[in-house]
Motif scaffolding. Structure first.
Motif, PDB file in Angstrom:
ATOM      1  N   PRO A  45      38.467  65.292  15.430  1.00  0.00           N
ATOM      2  CA  PRO A  45      37.187  65.765  15.647  1.00  0.00           C
ATOM      3  C   PRO A  45      36.658  66.045  17.233  1.00  0.00           C
ATOM      4  CG  PRO A  45      37.657  63.799  14.085  1.00  0.00           C
ATOM      5  CD  PRO A  45      38.752  64.225  14.716  1.00  0.00           C
ATOM      6  N   ARG A  61      34.051  64.924  19.844  1.00  0.00           N
ATOM      7  CA  ARG A  61      33.158  64.178  20.255  1.00  0.00           C
ATOM      8  C   ARG A  61      32.618  64.827  21.239  1.00  0.00           C
ATOM      9  NH1 ARG A  61      34.076  58.577  19.746  1.00  0.00           N
ATOM     10  NH2 ARG A  61      33.548  58.417  21.948  1.00  0.00           N
ATOM     11  N   ASN A 117      28.638  71.178  10.715  1.00  0.00           N
ATOM     12  CA  ASN A 117      29.747  70.284  10.207  1.00  0.00           C
ATOM     13  C   ASN A 117      29.866  70.863   8.587  1.00  0.00           C
ATOM     14  OD1 ASN A 117      30.897  69.011  12.198  1.00  0.00           O
ATOM     15  ND2 ASN A 117      29.394  67.195  12.109  1.00  0.00           N
ATOM     16  N   GLU A 174      35.361  68.951  13.033  1.00  0.00           N
ATOM     17  CA  GLU A 174      34.207  68.136  12.773  1.00  0.00           C
ATOM     18  C   GLU A 174      33.579  68.037  14.323  1.00  0.00           C
ATOM     19  OE1 GLU A 174      32.282  64.419  10.800  1.00  0.00           O
ATOM     20  OE2 GLU A 174      34.441  64.461  11.169  1.00  0.00           O
ATOM     21  N   VAL A 212      31.335  65.179  16.367  1.00  0.00           N
ATOM     22  CA  VAL A 212      30.906  63.963  15.903  1.00  0.00           C
ATOM     23  C   VAL A 212      30.067  63.578  17.411  1.00  0.00           C
ATOM     24  CG1 VAL A 212      31.923  61.384  16.059  1.00  0.00           C
ATOM     25  CG2 VAL A 212      33.109  63.386  14.787  1.00  0.00           C
TER      26      VAL A 212
END
Length: 112
Positions: free
Chosen positions: A11, A13, A43, A52, A54
């Protein structure tokens, strides 16, 4: 799984720094909600290159010193690679951790 595959599928961030309390929340709450909506849409579409997004979000509470504090925290402690924030935070009064000084990518949704 190779390290390269792990690194590219992990992911992503990203920091989200908008006041949701205090006098700046009048403007920044809608920016925060729009950012959250955009992250959800990205997403749902498979992320960015399969990664993804985050969000790591903080509310500086309209306190100019808190913007710098949280920007530094996002970069150093949370190790985000990008911060989404308002344009007026390029050089926060509370410190030199606002992105340009620290050479950290920042996405600015209200830039004209």
């Amino acid at each position: 799984m190779s390290n390269l595959t792990q690194a590219t599928t992990a992911p992503w961030r990203i920091g989200v720094l908008f006041s949701r309390t205090g006098f700046m929340s009048v403007i920044e709450e809608t920016q925060y909600q729009g950012t959250q909506l955009a992250i959800e849409e990205v997403n749902e579409g498979g992320g960015v290159c399969g990664r993804e997004l985050v969000p790591v979000a903080y509310d500086p509470g309209s306190d100019s010193a808190a913007y710098g504090h949280y920007a530094k925290r996002l970069m150093v402690e949370d190790q985000v690679s990008t911060i989404i924030r308002l344009l007026h935070l390029v050089e926060p009064q509370g410190g030199a951790a606002g992105g340009r000084t620290a050479k950290w990518p920042a996405l600015v949704p209200d830039a004209l």
